[in-house]
Design a protein around this motif. Sequence first.
Motif, PDB file in Angstrom:
ATOM      1  N   ARG A   6       0.912  -1.207  -0.021  1.00 19.00           N
ATOM      2  CA  ARG A   6      -0.197   0.129  -0.180  1.00 19.00           C
ATOM      3  C   ARG A   6       0.831   1.226   0.038  1.00 19.00           C
ATOM      4  O   ARG A   6       1.848   1.044   0.737  1.00 19.00           O
ATOM      5  CB  ARG A   6      -0.940  -0.007   1.208  1.00 19.00           C
ATOM      6  CG  ARG A   6      -1.893  -1.027   1.122  1.00 19.00           C
ATOM      7  CD  ARG A   6      -2.815  -0.992   2.548  1.00 19.00           C
ATOM      8  NE  ARG A   6      -3.640  -2.291   2.740  1.00 19.00           N
ATOM      9  CZ  ARG A   6      -4.824  -2.251   2.492  1.00 19.00           C
ATOM     10  NH1 ARG A   6      -5.477  -1.199   2.040  1.00 19.00           N
ATOM     11  NH2 ARG A   6      -5.374  -3.584   2.390  1.00 19.00           N
ATOM     12  N   SER A   7       0.450   2.224  -0.645  1.00 16.09           N
ATOM     13  CA  SER A   7       1.303   3.537  -0.869  1.00 16.09           C
ATOM     14  C   SER A   7       0.371   4.662  -0.304  1.00 16.09           C
ATOM     15  O   SER A   7      -0.969   4.536  -0.397  1.00 16.09           O
ATOM     16  CB  SER A   7       1.669   3.753  -2.356  1.00 16.09           C
ATOM     17  OG  SER A   7       2.369   4.978  -2.242  1.00 16.09           O
ATOM     18  N   ILE A   8       0.838   5.530   0.162  1.00 20.71           N
ATOM     19  CA  ILE A   8       0.325   6.748   0.602  1.00 20.71           C
ATOM     20  C   ILE A   8      -0.186   7.544  -0.749  1.00 20.71           C
ATOM     21  O   ILE A   8       0.642   7.771  -1.558  1.00 20.71           O
ATOM     22  CB  ILE A   8       1.281   7.753   1.296  1.00 20.71           C
ATOM     23  CG1 ILE A   8       1.520   7.098   2.830  1.00 20.71           C
ATOM     24  CG2 ILE A   8       0.565   9.391   1.375  1.00 20.71           C
ATOM     25  CD1 ILE A   8       2.319   8.002   3.440  1.00 20.71           C
ATOM     26  N   VAL A  76       3.351  11.505 -10.044  1.00 21.19           N
ATOM     27  CA  VAL A  76       4.698  11.237  -9.697  1.00 21.19           C
ATOM     28  C   VAL A  76       4.749  10.118  -8.564  1.00 21.19           C
ATOM     29  O   VAL A  76       4.125  10.351  -7.666  1.00 21.19           O
ATOM     30  CB  VAL A  76       5.252  12.773  -9.196  1.00 21.19           C
ATOM     31  CG1 VAL A  76       6.479  12.476  -8.397  1.00 21.19           C
ATOM     32  CG2 VAL A  76       5.077  13.657  -9.971  1.00 21.19           C
ATOM     33  N   HIS A  77       5.537   9.173  -8.907  1.00 26.97           N
ATOM     34  CA  HIS A  77       6.015   8.057  -8.043  1.00 26.97           C
ATOM     35  C   HIS A  77       7.020   8.358  -7.281  1.00 26.97           C
ATOM     36  O   HIS A  77       8.116   8.410  -8.060  1.00 26.97           O
ATOM     37  CB  HIS A  77       5.887   6.792  -8.730  1.00 26.97           C
ATOM     38  CG  HIS A  77       5.909   5.649  -7.900  1.00 26.97           C
ATOM     39  ND1 HIS A  77       6.596   4.574  -8.197  1.00 26.97           N
ATOM     40  CD2 HIS A  77       5.631   5.697  -6.597  1.00 26.97           C
ATOM     41  CE1 HIS A  77       6.178   3.648  -6.901  1.00 26.97           C
ATOM     42  NE2 HIS A  77       5.512   4.211  -6.170  1.00 26.97           N
ATOM     43  N   HIS A  78       7.142   8.949  -6.038  1.00 28.11           N
ATOM     44  CA  HIS A  78       8.046   9.566  -5.280  1.00 28.11           C
ATOM     45  C   HIS A  78       8.490   8.735  -4.296  1.00 28.11           C
ATOM     46  O   HIS A  78       7.692   8.187  -3.389  1.00 28.11           O
ATOM     47  CB  HIS A  78       7.620  10.772  -4.632  1.00 28.11           C
ATOM     48  CG  HIS A  78       8.361  11.544  -3.653  1.00 28.11           C
ATOM     49  ND1 HIS A  78       9.793  12.173  -4.116  1.00 28.11           N
ATOM     50  CD2 HIS A  78       8.109  11.737  -2.505  1.00 28.11           C
ATOM     51  CE1 HIS A  78      10.280  12.488  -2.824  1.00 28.11           C
ATOM     52  NE2 HIS A  78       9.467  12.420  -1.919  1.00 28.11           N
ATOM     53  N   ARG A  79       9.686   8.468  -4.210  1.00 29.49           N
ATOM     54  CA  ARG A  79      10.378   7.764  -3.070  1.00 29.49           C
ATOM     55  C   ARG A  79      10.875   8.461  -2.202  1.00 29.49           C
ATOM     56  O   ARG A  79      12.016   9.309  -2.364  1.00 29.49           O
ATOM     57  CB  ARG A  79      11.510   6.723  -3.787  1.00 29.49           C
ATOM     58  CG  ARG A  79      11.871   5.825  -2.588  1.00 29.49           C
ATOM     59  CD  ARG A  79      12.807   4.785  -3.308  1.00 29.49           C
ATOM     60  NE  ARG A  79      13.202   3.824  -2.183  1.00 29.49           N
ATOM     61  CZ  ARG A  79      14.001   2.696  -2.458  1.00 29.49           C
ATOM     62  NH1 ARG A  79      14.637   2.809  -3.419  1.00 29.49           N
ATOM     63  NH2 ARG A  79      14.002   1.766  -1.660  1.00 29.49           N
ATOM     64  N   GLN A  80      10.387   8.809  -1.018  1.00 37.29           N
ATOM     65  CA  GLN A  80      10.597   9.656   0.070  1.00 37.29           C
ATOM     66  C   GLN A  80      12.113   9.245   0.646  1.00 37.29           C
ATOM     67  O   GLN A  80      12.896  10.191   1.169  1.00 37.29           O
ATOM     68  CB  GLN A  80       9.572   9.877   0.957  1.00 37.29           C
ATOM     69  CG  GLN A  80       9.828  11.060   1.967  1.00 37.29           C
ATOM     70  CD  GLN A  80       8.553  11.616   2.381  1.00 37.29           C
ATOM     71  OE1 GLN A  80       7.255  11.325   2.065  1.00 37.29           O
ATOM     72  NE2 GLN A  80       8.621  12.250   3.607  1.00 37.29           N
ATOM     73  N   ASP A  83      12.153   3.149   2.632  1.00 34.78           N
ATOM     74  CA  ASP A  83      10.935   2.562   3.211  1.00 34.78           C
ATOM     75  C   ASP A  83       9.734   3.238   3.066  1.00 34.78           C
ATOM     76  O   ASP A  83       8.633   2.689   3.762  1.00 34.78           O
ATOM     77  CB  ASP A  83      11.341   2.243   4.757  1.00 34.78           C
ATOM     78  CG  ASP A  83      11.362   3.359   5.735  1.00 34.78           C
ATOM     79  OD1 ASP A  83      11.858   4.483   5.110  1.00 34.78           O
ATOM     80  OD2 ASP A  83      10.971   3.371   6.808  1.00 34.78           O
ATOM     81  N   LEU A  84       9.593   4.174   2.225  1.00 33.88           N
ATOM     82  CA  LEU A  84       8.434   4.978   2.174  1.00 33.88           C
ATOM     83  C   LEU A  84       8.455   5.727   0.802  1.00 33.88           C
ATOM     84  O   LEU A  84       9.176   6.439   0.289  1.00 33.88           O
ATOM     85  CB  LEU A  84       8.344   6.190   3.072  1.00 33.88           C
ATOM     86  CG  LEU A  84       7.105   7.026   2.982  1.00 33.88           C
ATOM     87  CD1 LEU A  84       5.714   6.368   3.446  1.00 33.88           C
ATOM     88  CD2 LEU A  84       7.358   8.200   3.972  1.00 33.88           C
ATOM     89  N   GLY A 144      13.027  10.371  -7.321  1.00 35.57           N
ATOM     90  CA  GLY A 144      13.708   9.732  -6.007  1.00 35.57           C
ATOM     91  C   GLY A 144      14.152   8.320  -6.216  1.00 35.57           C
ATOM     92  O   GLY A 144      14.764   7.604  -5.114  1.00 35.57           O
ATOM     93  N   TRP A 145      13.997   7.458  -7.236  1.00 34.43           N
ATOM     94  CA  TRP A 145      14.353   6.253  -7.260  1.00 34.43           C
ATOM     95  C   TRP A 145      15.734   6.096  -7.846  1.00 34.43           C
ATOM     96  O   TRP A 145      16.027   6.871  -8.682  1.00 34.43           O
ATOM     97  CB  TRP A 145      13.198   5.588  -8.171  1.00 34.43           C
ATOM     98  CG  TRP A 145      12.000   5.482  -7.637  1.00 34.43           C
ATOM     99  CD1 TRP A 145      10.881   6.527  -7.588  1.00 34.43           C
ATOM    100  CD2 TRP A 145      11.235   4.358  -6.773  1.00 34.43           C
ATOM    101  NE1 TRP A 145       9.815   5.927  -6.844  1.00 34.43           N
ATOM    102  CE2 TRP A 145      10.093   4.942  -6.198  1.00 34.43           C
ATOM    103  CE3 TRP A 145      11.961   3.265  -6.144  1.00 34.43           C
ATOM    104  CZ2 TRP A 145       9.323   4.290  -5.439  1.00 34.43           C
ATOM    105  CZ3 TRP A 145      10.918   2.511  -5.208  1.00 34.43           C
ATOM    106  CH2 TRP A 145       9.710   3.032  -5.177  1.00 34.43           C
ATOM    107  N   ASN A 146      16.546   4.968  -7.769  1.00 28.82           N
ATOM    108  CA  ASN A 146      17.954   5.314  -8.110  1.00 28.82           C
ATOM    109  C   ASN A 146      17.885   5.141  -9.583  1.00 28.82           C
ATOM    110  O   ASN A 146      18.688   5.630 -10.250  1.00 28.82           O
ATOM    111  CB  ASN A 146      18.404   3.582  -7.688  1.00 28.82           C
ATOM    112  CG  ASN A 146      18.693   3.733  -6.129  1.00 28.82           C
ATOM    113  OD1 ASN A 146      18.846   4.815  -5.729  1.00 28.82           O
ATOM    114  ND2 ASN A 146      18.934   2.567  -5.690  1.00 28.82           N
TER     115      ASN A 146
END
Length: 149
Positions: A6-8, A76-80, A83-84, A144-146
């Motif tokens: 699940r994602s925010i 936007v799929h954001h990697r904060q 783990d989030l 924010g993803w590698n």
Amino acid sequence: MTDRYRSIVDVHVILERGDEILLLERQGTGYCDGMLHLPSGHLDDGEPLTHGAAREAHEEVGVHIDPADLVLITVVHHRQRPDLARIGMFFTTTRWTGEPHNAEPHKCGKIQWHDPRLLPEHTIPYPAAGIAAYLTGIPFVAHGWNDAS
């Protein structure tokens, strides 16, 4: 059986006035205080995306938006952090009622209109990525993803 991922889900609103968009200066939240962000927030359980975006704009800047006047312009799929991750739905509109004002002074220092092509350096990178996609017409951004930031 394992739980599904699940994602925010975040909803962001780009209020357009001529060649400018509205940005808010965060304060007192513990997240990026002193930096600029769009009117935005988390989607509530059971809430349609456009209704959540209209609600957040009303809560933060006091305007009333008909959800039908919101246009989805990018995701936007954001990697904060590792783990989030968050999924940001960015909407735009030129139609609302009421004059935008700081409706949450305990969370916002001030509101400002800016040229989206010349964002201030202290704009939070996550919404800046959505604004850049809005300007270029890109429907999806991995931020924010590698492998793609």
